[in-house]
Write a protein that holds these residues in place. Structure first.
Motif, PDB file in Angstrom:
ATOM      1  N   ARG A  48     -12.952  46.292  26.017  1.00 43.80           N
ATOM      2  CA  ARG A  48     -11.619  46.390  26.610  1.00 43.80           C
ATOM      3  C   ARG A  48     -11.370  45.240  27.568  1.00 43.80           C
ATOM      4  N   TYR A  49     -12.433  44.740  28.182  1.00 41.35           N
ATOM      5  CA  TYR A  49     -12.291  43.599  29.082  1.00 41.35           C
ATOM      6  C   TYR A  49     -11.856  42.356  28.295  1.00 41.35           C
ATOM      7  N   MET A  50     -12.432  42.175  27.127  1.00 49.39           N
ATOM      8  CA  MET A  50     -12.033  41.038  26.286  1.00 49.39           C
ATOM      9  C   MET A  50     -10.565  41.160  25.889  1.00 49.39           C
ATOM     10  N   LEU A  51     -10.113  42.375  25.598  1.00 54.35           N
ATOM     11  CA  LEU A  51      -8.707  42.598  25.282  1.00 54.35           C
ATOM     12  C   LEU A  51      -7.838  42.311  26.502  1.00 54.35           C
ATOM     13  N   TYR A  52      -8.289  42.742  27.674  1.00 55.64           N
ATOM     14  CA  TYR A  52      -7.588  42.462  28.932  1.00 55.64           C
ATOM     15  C   TYR A  52      -7.409  40.945  29.118  1.00 55.64           C
ATOM     16  N   GLU A  53      -8.467  40.187  28.884  1.00 52.22           N
ATOM     17  CA  GLU A  53      -8.408  38.732  29.016  1.00 52.22           C
ATOM     18  C   GLU A  53      -7.473  38.116  27.981  1.00 52.22           C
ATOM     19  N   TRP A  54      -7.525  38.631  26.742  1.00 52.89           N
ATOM     20  CA  TRP A  54      -6.670  38.105  25.682  1.00 52.89           C
ATOM     21  C   TRP A  54      -5.196  38.352  25.998  1.00 52.89           C
ATOM     22  N   VAL A  55      -4.869  39.561  26.433  1.00 51.99           N
ATOM     23  CA  VAL A  55      -3.484  39.865  26.790  1.00 51.99           C
ATOM     24  C   VAL A  55      -3.034  38.941  27.925  1.00 51.99           C
ATOM     25  N   GLY A  56      -3.925  38.702  28.879  1.00 54.90           N
ATOM     26  CA  GLY A  56      -3.601  37.780  29.975  1.00 54.90           C
ATOM     27  C   GLY A  56      -3.332  36.375  29.481  1.00 54.90           C
ATOM     28  N   SER A  57      -4.090  35.923  28.491  1.00 60.76           N
ATOM     29  CA  SER A  57      -3.876  34.571  27.972  1.00 60.76           C
ATOM     30  C   SER A  57      -2.552  34.470  27.215  1.00 60.76           C
ATOM     31  N   ILE A  58      -2.183  35.522  26.504  1.00 62.90           N
ATOM     32  CA  ILE A  58      -0.892  35.540  25.809  1.00 62.90           C
ATOM     33  C   ILE A  58       0.249  35.547  26.825  1.00 62.90           C
ATOM     34  N   LEU A  59       0.110  36.343  27.863  1.00 62.81           N
ATOM     35  CA  LEU A  59       1.119  36.397  28.919  1.00 62.81           C
ATOM     36  C   LEU A  59       1.254  35.031  29.590  1.00 62.81           C
ATOM     37  N   ASP A  60       0.135  34.390  29.870  1.00 67.54           N
ATOM     38  CA  ASP A  60       0.150  33.062  30.480  1.00 67.54           C
ATOM     39  C   ASP A  60       0.850  32.050  29.567  1.00 67.54           C
ATOM     40  N   ALA A  61       0.561  32.097  28.271  1.00 70.47           N
ATOM     41  CA  ALA A  61       1.205  31.182  27.327  1.00 70.47           C
ATOM     42  C   ALA A  61       2.716  31.398  27.288  1.00 70.47           C
ATOM     43  N   LEU A  62       3.147  32.649  27.357  1.00 71.04           N
ATOM     44  CA  LEU A  62       4.576  32.952  27.360  1.00 71.04           C
ATOM     45  C   LEU A  62       5.234  32.417  28.628  1.00 71.04           C
ATOM     46  N   VAL A  63       4.600  32.614  29.767  1.00 70.55           N
ATOM     47  CA  VAL A  63       5.147  32.106  31.034  1.00 70.55           C
ATOM     48  C   VAL A  63       5.253  30.582  30.988  1.00 70.55           C
ATOM     49  N   ARG A  64       4.218  29.920  30.477  1.00 72.83           N
ATOM     50  CA  ARG A  64       4.243  28.453  30.372  1.00 72.83           C
ATOM     51  C   ARG A  64       5.349  27.978  29.430  1.00 72.83           C
ATOM     52  N   ALA A  65       5.516  28.667  28.315  1.00 74.16           N
ATOM     53  CA  ALA A  65       6.560  28.286  27.358  1.00 74.16           C
ATOM     54  C   ALA A  65       7.946  28.437  27.996  1.00 74.16           C
ATOM     55  N   LEU A  66       8.142  29.510  28.737  1.00 71.59           N
ATOM     56  CA  LEU A  66       9.427  29.710  29.408  1.00 71.59           C
ATOM     57  C   LEU A  66       9.639  28.661  30.479  1.00 71.59           C
ATOM     58  N   ASP A  67       8.585  28.306  31.187  1.00 67.24           N
ATOM     59  CA  ASP A  67       8.672  27.298  32.242  1.00 67.24           C
ATOM     60  C   ASP A  67       9.073  25.943  31.647  1.00 67.24           C
TER      61      ASP A  67
END
Length: 70
Positions: A48-67
């Protein structure tokens, strides 16, 4: 192995906001389930920790794309 296919997805500002809220909520739920309260709480052996990290990386990519769009 086959090369990963790259796809481009276009989201409206409203859709991107909805995805950000959803991903953030999922990440918070995962953090609670895994017992993550601070950045020092690492449970690398828990899948579940790996999933937590993966979701965080997707969220980060979305924030960067919007920025980049602003």
């Amino acid at each position: 192995t086959a090369a990963a296919e790259v796809r481009t997805i276009e989201l409206s500002h409203e859709e991107a906001g909805a995805w950000m809220r959803t991903l953030a909520a999922v990440r918070l739920i995962l953090a609670e389930r895994v017992g993550i309260e601070t950045e020092d709480d690492v449970a690398a052996e828990d899948p579940r920790y790996m999933l937590y990290e993966w979701v965080g990386s997707i969220l980060d990519a979305l924030v960067r794309a919007l920025d980049d769009r602003l």
